[in-house]
Design an enzyme around this catalytic site. Structure first.
Site, PDB file in Angstrom:
ATOM      1  N   ASP A  93       0.849  -1.189   0.000  1.00 29.33           N
ATOM      2  CA  ASP A  93       0.000   0.000   0.000  1.00 29.33           C
ATOM      3  C   ASP A  93       0.891   1.249   0.000  1.00 29.33           C
ATOM      4  O   ASP A  93       1.805   1.359   0.836  1.00 29.33           O
ATOM      5  CB  ASP A  93      -0.855  -0.067   1.287  1.00 29.33           C
ATOM      6  CG  ASP A  93      -2.011   0.895   1.299  1.00 29.33           C
ATOM      7  OD1 ASP A  93      -2.442   1.320   0.217  1.00 29.33           O
ATOM      8  OD2 ASP A  93      -2.492   1.205   2.409  1.00 29.33           O
ATOM      9  N   ASP A 115       2.866   4.999  -5.438  1.00 28.75           N
ATOM     10  CA  ASP A 115       2.104   6.231  -5.243  1.00 28.75           C
ATOM     11  C   ASP A 115       3.010   7.429  -5.470  1.00 28.75           C
ATOM     12  O   ASP A 115       3.695   7.889  -4.561  1.00 28.75           O
ATOM     13  CB  ASP A 115       1.500   6.243  -3.832  1.00 28.75           C
ATOM     14  CG  ASP A 115       0.668   7.497  -3.593  1.00 28.75           C
ATOM     15  OD1 ASP A 115       0.577   8.333  -4.517  1.00 28.75           O
ATOM     16  OD2 ASP A 115       0.127   7.632  -2.485  1.00 28.75           O
ATOM     17  N   ILE A 276      -9.632  -0.242   3.254  1.00 29.42           N
ATOM     18  CA  ILE A 276     -10.149   0.022   4.602  1.00 29.42           C
ATOM     19  C   ILE A 276      -9.085  -0.339   5.629  1.00 29.42           C
ATOM     20  O   ILE A 276      -8.674  -1.494   5.735  1.00 29.42           O
ATOM     21  CB  ILE A 276     -11.459  -0.763   4.840  1.00 29.42           C
ATOM     22  CG1 ILE A 276     -12.543  -0.245   3.881  1.00 29.42           C
ATOM     23  CG2 ILE A 276     -11.908  -0.649   6.297  1.00 29.42           C
ATOM     24  CD1 ILE A 276     -13.791  -1.080   3.798  1.00 29.42           C
ATOM     25  N   ASP A 277      -8.641   0.654   6.360  1.00 29.50           N
ATOM     26  CA  ASP A 277      -7.653   0.463   7.415  1.00 29.50           C
ATOM     27  C   ASP A 277      -8.191   1.016   8.739  1.00 29.50           C
ATOM     28  O   ASP A 277      -8.290   0.299   9.743  1.00 29.50           O
ATOM     29  CB  ASP A 277      -6.344   1.176   7.022  1.00 29.50           C
ATOM     30  CG  ASP A 277      -5.213   0.909   7.992  1.00 29.50           C
ATOM     31  OD1 ASP A 277      -5.457   0.232   9.030  1.00 29.50           O
ATOM     32  OD2 ASP A 277      -4.091   1.356   7.757  1.00 29.50           O
TER      33      ASP A 277
HETATM   34  O1  G3H Z   1      -3.214   4.787   3.565  1.00 34.21           O
HETATM   35  C1  G3H Z   1      -2.640   4.607   4.632  1.00 34.21           C
HETATM   36  C2  G3H Z   1      -2.892   3.387   5.411  1.00 34.21           C
HETATM   37  O2  G3H Z   1      -3.964   3.580   6.284  1.00 34.21           O
HETATM   38  C3  G3H Z   1      -1.631   2.930   6.104  1.00 34.21           C
HETATM   39  O3  G3H Z   1      -1.379   3.624   7.271  1.00 34.21           O
HETATM   40  O4  G3H Z   1       1.044   4.134   7.036  1.00 34.21           O
HETATM   41  O5  G3H Z   1      -0.090   4.265   9.250  1.00 34.21           O
HETATM   42  O6  G3H Z   1       0.365   2.048   8.175  1.00 34.21           O
HETATM   43  P1  G3H Z   1       0.083   3.506   7.981  1.00 34.21           P
HETATM   44  P1  13P Z   2      -8.871   4.592   5.703  1.00 31.22           P
HETATM   45  O1  13P Z   2      -7.967   5.441   6.546  1.00 31.22           O
HETATM   46  O2  13P Z   2     -10.129   5.338   5.350  1.00 31.22           O
HETATM   47  O3  13P Z   2      -9.168   3.285   6.306  1.00 31.22           O
HETATM   48  O4  13P Z   2      -8.119   4.322   4.301  1.00 31.22           O
HETATM   49  C1  13P Z   2      -7.149   3.327   4.198  1.00 31.22           C
HETATM   50  C2  13P Z   2      -6.396   3.370   2.940  1.00 31.22           C
HETATM   51  O5  13P Z   2      -6.729   4.056   1.992  1.00 31.22           O
HETATM   52  C3  13P Z   2      -5.199   2.532   2.844  1.00 31.22           C
HETATM   53  O6  13P Z   2      -4.508   2.748   1.664  1.00 31.22           O
HETATM   54 ZN    ZN Z   3      -4.555   4.741   0.927  1.00 32.49          ZN
END
Ligand code: G3H
Ligand code: 13P
Ligand code: ZN
Length: 330
Positions: A93, A115, A276-277
């Site tokens: 991601d 990205d 969805i995170d």
């Molecule tokens: O798009 C971002 C995701 O929610 C990942 O979050 O970089 O804190 O693991 P993170």
């Molecule tokens: P949320 O913060 O809305 O869950 O989005 C997660 C996301 O886009 C990870 O790439």
């Molecule tokens: Zn994202």
């Protein structure tokens, strides 16, 4: 070099083709630990849904690349053991460099996101193309992004979103040969998407944020018909869970996420992957805080991570069944 094929993983090509044709979206759930992964796999096996296990670069550093790769391998075997084989992709991601994408491709990922949306169009094209050329040698899928989402992505904080410009998508896809495209139409990253003041109330008193820009999505689809589109920042930030967190010692801001009806509407288009995170983080935190508050004598992690895992599983099942429409598609 470890190919994702040796781990039993799938790339996203077939998943997206079927999802675009079938009017549903594949869930892309972020994970950083065992309980989250167990919940995702249990939920997706029970609902017979394909799934993308999603790892940010920060998550990879946090959890360790070798452990994550083997967890993904374990996820494939675990799903079989649970009694139903589902396609599982392991996806990077928000990869920000060619080197990171290459490292993931060389170490078992079946899909990567490059990205470069914060760079100029030309730089975005050049970097995406470089990643695609490497990835496709190994049959690994690549996602790129045009437009910028507001919110926090790893170390990058964007104050404001810049919507994707439909006029750019055709040239971008043609020049890069990328497999899917993340777009910016009003979703944003993190738990603090919209303040109540930015919302209006519907007849039932429910806070409704500014609607997604479906007009931009339609314009994009006209220019690249059937091309796989990805929505980031698609957590719904459930108010009931925020209330549990705050009733049990938490201090989260009142915030409104992306309404589920809008996500459902998006799945009927070429949107075939929904990220969805934050909802996972919120549900897990609510469950853990509740155990800590109700049973302060507990100190066995299984006693608070177990209930968190169960709550996560129910949340993911609900998303697959009622929001993404991916249930029964594996
Ligand atoms: O798009 C971002 C995701 O929610 C990942 O979050 O970089 O804190 O693991 P993170
Ligand atoms: P949320 O913060 O809305 O869950 O989005 C997660 C996301 O886009 C990870 O790439
Ligand atoms: Zn994202």
């Amino acid at each position: 070099m470890t190919s994702y094929k040796d781990l039993g993983l799938s790339n996203t090509r077939e998943m997206f083709k079927k999802a675009v044709a079938g009017g549903y979206a594949i869930p892309a759930y972020n994970f950083t630990n065992m309980e989250q992964m167990q919940a995702i796999i249990q939920a997706c096996v029970e609902t017979k849904s394909p799934v993308i296990l999603q790892v940010s670069s920060g998550a990879r550093k946090y959890a360790n690349a070798t452990l994550l790769r083997n967890m993904a391998k374990g996820a494939v075997e675990y799903a079989k053991e649970l009694g139903y084989e589902i396609p599982i992709a392991l996806h990077l991601d928000h990869g920000d460099t060619f080197e990171l994408c290459k490292d993931c491709i060389d170490n078992g990922f079946s899909s990567v996101m490059i990205d470069a949306s914060h760079h100029s169009f030309e730089e975005n094209v050049a970097l995406t193309k470089k990643v695609v050329e490497y990835a496709h040698k190994f049959d690994v899928s690549v996602e790129a992004e045009l437009g910028v989402l507001a919110g926090v992505e790893d170390d990058v904080v964007a104050e404001k979103s810049t919507y994707t410009r439909p006029a750019e998508v055709e040239e971008f896809v043609k020049k890069t040969n990328v497999d899917s495209l993340a777009i910016s139409i009003g979703t944003s990253h993190g738990a603090n998407k919209f303040t109540p003041a930015q919302c209006t109330r519907n007849a039932d008193g429910v806070l409704i944020p500014p609607p997604l820009r479906f007009d931009i999505l339609e314009e994009i689809e006209k220019r690249i018909p059937g091309f796989p589109i990805v929505l980031h920042g698609s957590s719904s930030v459930p108010a009931a869970e925020i209330a549990i967190i705050n009733a049990n010692g938490g201090k989260m801001k009142d915030s409104v996420g992306i309404p589920e009806e809008q996500l459902r509407r998006a799945t009927k288009s070429a949107v075939c992957k929904i990220n969805i995170d934050s909802d996972g983080r919120i549900v897990m935190t609510a469950a853990v805080r509740k155990v800590f508050a109700d049973k302060p004598e507990e100190f066995d992690p299984r006693k608070y991570l177990g209930p968190a895992r169960d709550a996560l599983k129910e949340m993911y099942k609900g998303k697959n069944e009622n929001v993404l429409g991916s249930a029964g598609k594996a």
